[in-house]
Design a protein around this motif. Structure first.
Motif, PDB file in Angstrom:
ATOM      1  N   ASP A   1     -49.814  -6.718 -10.424  1.00 21.42           N
ATOM      2  CA  ASP A   1     -50.267  -5.612 -11.068  1.00 21.42           C
ATOM      3  C   ASP A   1     -51.700  -5.973 -11.008  1.00 21.42           C
ATOM      4  N   GLU A   2     -52.569  -6.625 -11.173  1.00 20.18           N
ATOM      5  CA  GLU A   2     -53.531  -7.421 -11.287  1.00 20.18           C
ATOM      6  C   GLU A   2     -54.865  -6.762 -10.242  1.00 20.18           C
TER       7      GLU A   2
ATOM      8  N   GLU B   1     -46.887  -6.414 -19.342  1.00 25.47           N
ATOM      9  CA  GLU B   1     -46.315  -6.144 -20.059  1.00 25.47           C
ATOM     10  C   GLU B   1     -47.156  -5.790 -21.056  1.00 25.47           C
TER      11      GLU B   1
ATOM     12  N   ARG C   1     -49.603  -6.861 -22.413  1.00 23.23           N
ATOM     13  CA  ARG C   1     -51.585  -6.918 -22.490  1.00 23.23           C
ATOM     14  C   ARG C   1     -51.527  -5.428 -21.941  1.00 23.23           C
ATOM     15  N   ARG C   2     -50.779  -4.468 -21.216  1.00 21.06           N
ATOM     16  CA  ARG C   2     -50.435  -3.007 -21.430  1.00 21.06           C
ATOM     17  C   ARG C   2     -50.232  -2.419 -22.715  1.00 21.06           C
ATOM     18  N   LYS C   3     -49.616  -3.258 -23.570  1.00 19.89           N
ATOM     19  CA  LYS C   3     -49.154  -2.298 -24.842  1.00 19.89           C
ATOM     20  C   LYS C   3     -50.300  -2.331 -25.923  1.00 19.89           C
ATOM     21  N   HIS C   4     -50.507  -1.424 -26.468  1.00 22.35           N
ATOM     22  CA  HIS C   4     -51.881  -0.884 -27.129  1.00 22.35           C
ATOM     23  C   HIS C   4     -50.789  -0.852 -28.677  1.00 22.35           C
TER      24      HIS C   4
ATOM     25  N   ASN D   1     -52.498  -5.776 -27.294  1.00 20.71           N
ATOM     26  CA  ASN D   1     -53.578  -6.430 -26.403  1.00 20.71           C
ATOM     27  C   ASN D   1     -54.424  -6.312 -26.800  1.00 20.71           C
TER      28      ASN D   1
ATOM     29  N   SER E   1     -56.075  -2.163 -11.352  1.00 17.85           N
ATOM     30  CA  SER E   1     -55.144  -1.731 -11.821  1.00 17.85           C
ATOM     31  C   SER E   1     -56.154  -0.400 -13.271  1.00 17.85           C
TER      32      SER E   1
ATOM     33  N   GLU F   1     -55.100   0.577 -15.365  1.00 15.06           N
ATOM     34  CA  GLU F   1     -54.697   0.386 -16.879  1.00 15.06           C
ATOM     35  C   GLU F   1     -54.490  -1.099 -17.214  1.00 15.06           C
ATOM     36  N   GLU F   2     -55.540  -1.847 -16.529  1.00 14.84           N
ATOM     37  CA  GLU F   2     -55.308  -3.426 -17.050  1.00 14.84           C
ATOM     38  C   GLU F   2     -56.718  -3.513 -17.108  1.00 14.84           C
TER      39      GLU F   2
END
Length: 356
Positions: free
Chosen positions: A130-131, A204, A206-209, A212, A325, A327-328
């Motif tokens: 994912d990174e 999951e 660190r992508r959850k606002h 994170n 990405s 998102e990261e």
């Protein structure tokens, strides 16, 4: 017993029974009488043999063809045109491309190097990671917004950290307090280590606002306290000098990484191995108290994390082999932040040992 010829009526003979039942022999469409099966094998054929020694009937050639040397069958030709065949409404040769499918939105005349195809910049292959991904940036506005967000978060982190450094360096009461209570350093180190593991390993989360950002804030505060406490044990001149050198080095490396055509992301595995070697060297420096060894160790550490800063900058830009990405943004800001802080700590150690 005499073997006489049976007196049955035979097709083709003139006998009253045959004529009364079937009528007289009829002439077919080719002008020849029907065959008489009573003839023996030595009877002459009904028509002259053709050029291939096969009996046949002469027929007029079909429309569009010349006279055929092959014998024609006794069947009447149908109303269909035998040849040449009439072409349909679609051209048969050369073949032409039909209209493109509107659902795909791909220009059939576009080249394979266009952004719509998986060429040029390369296909997005996640491979379970994912990174670091290969990202085809058709919409560059997403990348620009991602970079702005990362640098905004990084700026806030650095302002908080160096505010702690300034307070722990210039405020005497705070400096005395942290020097007397060293246990706070170990508590902040545990908090930093736990938050670092959570943000690095839990994709999951660190992508959850906004969780994170909460975890990133806890990590920033704990690491800022650690850096400020380390700075409190050095002279004020050494801290100011280390901050200046760190700012110049980081700015130069970031600009160079943005403009360079060399792909630093391909060296990520080598740098990771060097970091393991540096970790082993740090354990050696704990047991061997040698000034020269500490200077060499600090120099190698600053150099290694400078290379990490160049790699993470190109991962942020996304124009090389590996990229992060969009998102990261939390993970990208965390990478740049830890690189800069490590460069500062190693330069501070190097300047502090040279001033002793």
């Amino acid at each position: 017993m005499s073997q006489d010829k049976p007196n049955y009526p035979i097709m083709g003979e003139n006998n009253p029974l045959h004529n009364s039942v079937y009528g007289p022999p009829k002439i077919d469409a080719f002008g020849m009488p029907p065959p008489n099966y009573s003839q023996g094998p030595g009877a002459p054929p009904y028509a002259a043999p053709g050029p291939y020694t096969q009996p046949g009937y002469e027929q007029p050639p079909a429309p569009g063809f010349g006279p055929s040397p092959y014998p024609q069958g006794p069947y009447v030709q149908g109303p269909y045109v035998q040849g040449p065949y009439v072409q349909g409404p679609y051209p048969q040769s050369p073949y032409q491309q039909g209209p493109g499918q509107p659902a795909f939105g791909v220009d059939p005349n576009a080249s394979v190097e266009s952004p719509g195809y998986h060429g040029g910049d390369g296909p997005p292959s996640y491979d379970g990671n994912d990174e670091f991904v290969n990202f085809g940036w058709e919409d560059k506005s997403i990348r620009r917004a991602f970079i702005r967000k990362v640098f905004m978060v990084l700026t806030v982190q650095l302002l908080i950290t160096f505010s702690f450094v300034a307070i722990f360096t210039f405020v005497t009461d705070v400096k005395v307090f942290v020097r007397r209570n060293k246990w706070t350093y170990y508590v902040s180190y545990v908090v930093f280590f736990v938050s670092l593991i959570v943000l690095s390993c839990c994709g999951e989360f660190r992508r959850k606002h906004p969780w994170n950002l909460v975890a990133l804030s806890i990590l920033t505060l704990s690491l800022s306290y650690m850096v400020g406490m380390i700075a409190s044990f050095h002279n004020t001149d050494a801290v100011i000098m280390a901050v200046g050198i760190t700012a110049v080095v980081c700015f130069t490396v970031v600009i160079f990484s943005m403009q360079s055509k060399y792909d630093f992301t391909s060296c990520y595995g080598v740098l990771f191995v060097c970091m393991i070697v540096l970790l082993l060297a740090s354990i050696l420096c704990i047991f061997i108290q040698n000034k020269i060894l500490h200077i060499v160790y600090a120099s190698l550490g600053a150099l290694l994390f400078t290379c990490f800063l160049a790699v993470d900058t190109q991962l942020l830009l996304g124009n090389k082999k590996l990229s992060i990405s969009p998102e990261e943004y939390v993970f990208a800001a965390l990478n740049l932040y830890t690189d800069i802080i490590n460069i500062f700590l190693y330069i501070l150690a190097l300047v502090g040992h040279t001033k002793e």
